[in-house]
Design an enzyme around this catalytic site. Structure first.
Site, PDB file in Angstrom:
ATOM      1  N   ASP A   1      47.388  43.867  31.781  1.00 54.25           N
ATOM      2  CA  ASP A   1      48.181  44.770  32.609  1.00 54.25           C
ATOM      3  C   ASP A   1      49.475  44.032  32.935  1.00 54.25           C
ATOM      4  O   ASP A   1      49.612  42.846  32.620  1.00 54.25           O
ATOM      5  CB  ASP A   1      47.393  45.115  33.894  1.00 54.25           C
ATOM      6  CG  ASP A   1      48.161  46.056  34.805  1.00 54.25           C
ATOM      7  OD1 ASP A   1      48.702  47.060  34.311  1.00 54.25           O
ATOM      8  OD2 ASP A   1      48.263  45.773  36.022  1.00 54.25           O
ATOM      9  N   SER A   2      50.383  44.715  33.617  1.00 54.34           N
ATOM     10  CA  SER A   2      51.611  44.034  34.048  1.00 54.34           C
ATOM     11  C   SER A   2      51.335  43.087  35.217  1.00 54.34           C
ATOM     12  O   SER A   2      52.113  42.180  35.465  1.00 54.34           O
ATOM     13  CB  SER A   2      52.637  45.084  34.484  1.00 54.34           C
ATOM     14  OG  SER A   2      52.089  45.854  35.536  1.00 54.34           O
TER      15      SER A   2
ATOM     16  N   CYS B   1      46.299  49.160  31.407  1.00 53.88           N
ATOM     17  CA  CYS B   1      47.557  49.574  32.022  1.00 53.88           C
ATOM     18  C   CYS B   1      47.892  50.945  31.450  1.00 53.88           C
ATOM     19  O   CYS B   1      47.939  51.106  30.225  1.00 53.88           O
ATOM     20  CB  CYS B   1      48.640  48.557  31.647  1.00 53.88           C
ATOM     21  SG  CYS B   1      50.315  49.076  32.035  1.00 53.88           S
TER      22      CYS B   1
ATOM     23  N   GLU C   1      51.635  45.187  44.752  1.00 55.08           N
ATOM     24  CA  GLU C   1      51.851  43.798  44.300  1.00 55.08           C
ATOM     25  C   GLU C   1      52.350  42.916  45.446  1.00 55.08           C
ATOM     26  O   GLU C   1      52.131  41.715  45.466  1.00 55.08           O
ATOM     27  CB  GLU C   1      52.838  43.750  43.130  1.00 55.08           C
ATOM     28  CG  GLU C   1      52.288  44.282  41.815  1.00 55.08           C
ATOM     29  CD  GLU C   1      51.386  43.292  41.062  1.00 55.08           C
ATOM     30  OE1 GLU C   1      51.482  42.082  41.313  1.00 55.08           O
ATOM     31  OE2 GLU C   1      50.572  43.752  40.222  1.00 55.08           O
TER      32      GLU C   1
ATOM     33  N   HIS D   1      46.742  50.167  39.084  1.00 56.37           N
ATOM     34  CA  HIS D   1      46.924  49.585  40.421  1.00 56.37           C
ATOM     35  C   HIS D   1      46.333  50.492  41.506  1.00 56.37           C
ATOM     36  O   HIS D   1      45.922  50.014  42.562  1.00 56.37           O
ATOM     37  CB  HIS D   1      48.413  49.409  40.733  1.00 56.37           C
ATOM     38  CG  HIS D   1      49.053  48.200  40.126  1.00 56.37           C
ATOM     39  ND1 HIS D   1      49.304  48.083  38.790  1.00 56.37           N
ATOM     40  CD2 HIS D   1      49.508  47.053  40.703  1.00 56.37           C
ATOM     41  CE1 HIS D   1      49.904  46.916  38.548  1.00 56.37           C
ATOM     42  NE2 HIS D   1      50.027  46.269  39.696  1.00 56.37           N
TER      43      HIS D   1
ATOM     44  N   CYS E   1      47.300  55.070  37.108  1.00 55.14           N
ATOM     45  CA  CYS E   1      47.868  53.723  37.120  1.00 55.14           C
ATOM     46  C   CYS E   1      46.747  52.829  37.599  1.00 55.14           C
ATOM     47  O   CYS E   1      46.083  53.143  38.599  1.00 55.14           O
ATOM     48  CB  CYS E   1      49.053  53.646  38.076  1.00 55.14           C
ATOM     49  SG  CYS E   1      49.659  51.960  38.307  1.00 55.14           S
TER      50      CYS E   1
HETATM   51  N1  DGL Z   1      49.040  49.100  36.312  1.00 52.24           N
HETATM   52  C1  DGL Z   1      49.975  49.647  35.412  1.00 52.24           C
HETATM   53  C2  DGL Z   1      49.726  51.046  34.993  1.00 52.24           C
HETATM   54  O1  DGL Z   1      48.564  51.418  34.945  1.00 52.24           O
HETATM   55  C3  DGL Z   1      51.377  49.129  35.444  1.00 52.24           C
HETATM   56  C4  DGL Z   1      52.229  49.452  36.564  1.00 52.24           C
HETATM   57  C5  DGL Z   1      53.607  48.858  36.421  1.00 52.24           C
HETATM   58  O2  DGL Z   1      53.731  47.701  36.041  1.00 52.24           O
HETATM   59  O3  DGL Z   1      54.576  49.587  36.701  1.00 52.24           O
HETATM   60  O4  DGL Z   1      50.602  51.787  34.653  1.00 52.24           O
END
Ligand code: DGL
Length: 281
Positions: free
Chosen positions: A11-12, A74, A168, A202, A200
Site C-alpha cells: 500500500d502507500s 491499495c 496517516e 485506510h 480505500c
Molecule cells: N490505502 C490506499 C487506497 O486504498 C491509498 C491511499 C492513498 O495513498 O491515497 O487507495
C-alpha cells in the site's frame, strides 16, 4: 509454486495493514511481507501512470522476497495498476487486488458461503455508496464493475481525499477526525444509501466512526475482511495454504513516518518490527 512462500502485500502507507491484519487473523500460519510506500504517499492524488510505475517497482521487491501472492492492498493501485502488475509478474506469483472481492460480495457471487455472511458482512442492498481516493473514484472501476454486473444497483461514488492524510497523521478518534467525517458523509451524494463500500484500505481504521455517523443504520462493509476471505478461499482451492511457516512477518516502509508504528500497533498486539527499505534509489 511453493505453498510455503510468503504472501506479499503493499500500500502507500498504513492502509494495507487493515488487509494484513485480516489475513493474519484468518490465516495465522501464513507469513506476510508488507511494503508501505510512505516515500510516495498519498497515491490517491497521483496519475495512473505514476501509480503504475510505483506498483511495478514494489512488485519487483516482493518477487525478490519470493512471495507466492502479491496482494495490491491499495484501492488506488488496484484501480490503476492491476493489469500492468499482473502482466509484469506473469507466472512468478499470483497477483490479486482489493476491488474484485468487494465487487463480488456486493453483486452476491463471491462464493464465500456463510462465513462471509456474518451480520457485519451482510449483503448490501440496492443503493450503494462508495468512498475512496480521487484515483480510485475517478477511475470509475467500482462503478463500472458493479453496474456492469448488476444494473439494478444504484451506485453513488464520492472521493474523500482528506481521510488518508488524516489517518496517516494519527487523527482517528478525535474532534478533528469527527468533523472531517461529518463534513464528507453529510454530502448529498450519500443521501439514502443503505450500504457503504470503504474503497480505500485506510478507511477500515475509521469504520466505527463512520458507522456511528450513520447511527449504525447503513451497512458499512468490512472490506478488509471480505478481501482476506477471498484470499483464503483462493489459497485453499489451489492447494496453496501454507503448511510450514517459512519465517516471521516482515514490514518495510520506503521512508520513515512517525505514525506508522503507532497505527500499526493498533492492529498487531506485539509491536511490529519496521524496517526502512528505500527501493527507489
Ligand atoms: N490505502 C490506499 C487506497 O486504498 C491509498 C491511499 C492513498 O495513498 O491515497 O487507495
Amino acid at each position: 509454486m511453493g505453498k510455503n512462500r510468503p504472501i506479499g502485500l503493499f500500500d502507500s502507507g498504513v492502509g494495507g495493514l487493515t488487509v494484513a491484519h485480516a489475513l493474519q487473523t484468518l490465516m495465522p500460519a501464513e507469513q506476510l511481507i508488507y511494503f508501505g510506500d510512505t516515500a510516495h504517499l498519498p497515491y490517491g492524488d497521483k496519475s495512473g501512470e505514476t501509480i503504475v510505475s510505483y506498483s511495478l517497482g514494489i512488485a519487483d521487491f516482493l518477487l525478490e522476497q519470493d512471495c507466492k501472492v502479491i496482494m495490491i492492498a491499495c484501492n488506488s493501485a488496484s484501480a490503476n495498476a492491476f493489469e500492468e502488475v499482473k502482466k509484469h509478474v506473469g507466472s512468478r506469483a499470483v497477483v490479486m487486488n482489493v476491488i474484485d472481492p468487494v465487487v463480488n460480495h456486493v453483486c452476491g457471487d463471491n462464493g464465500i458461503a456463510r462465513a462471509g455472511n456474518a451480520p457485519r458482512d451482510k449483503r448490501p442492498g440496492r443503493s450503494v455508496g462508495i468512498i475512496g481516493t480521487k484515483a480510485t473514484i475517478d477511475s470509475g472501476t467500482y462503478q463500472q464493475k458493479i453496474t456492469g454486473r448488476k444494473p439494478g444497483i444504484q451506485v453513488s461514488a464520492m472521493a474523500t481525499p482528506l481521510f488518508v492524510p488524516m489517518i496517516e497523521e494519527g487523527f482517528v478518534f478525535d474532534d478533528i477526525s469527527n468533523a472531517i467525517i461529518r463534513s464528507y458523509l453529510s454530502r448529498k451524494e450519500l443521501e439514502g444509501i443503505d450500504s457503504l463500500i470503504l474503497a480505500c484500505t485506510h478507511y477500515p481504521i475509521i469504520r466505527n466512526q463512520i458507522s456511528r455517523y450513520f447511527n449504525f443504520e447503513v451497512n458499512v462493509l468490512d472490506t478488509s475482511r471480505i478481501v482476506a476471505l477471498s484470499v483464503q478461499k483462493f489459497l485453499s482451492e489451489n492447494g496453496l495454504l501454507c503448511s510450514k511457516r517459512p519465517g516471521g512477518d516482515a514490514f518495510y516502509i520506503s521512508d520513515h513516518t512517525p505514525y506508522f508504528e503507532v497505527i500499526s500497533s493498533m492492529f498487531f498486539n506485539e509491536k511490529i518490527h519496521l524496517e526502512k527499505r528505500n527501493i527507489w534509489v
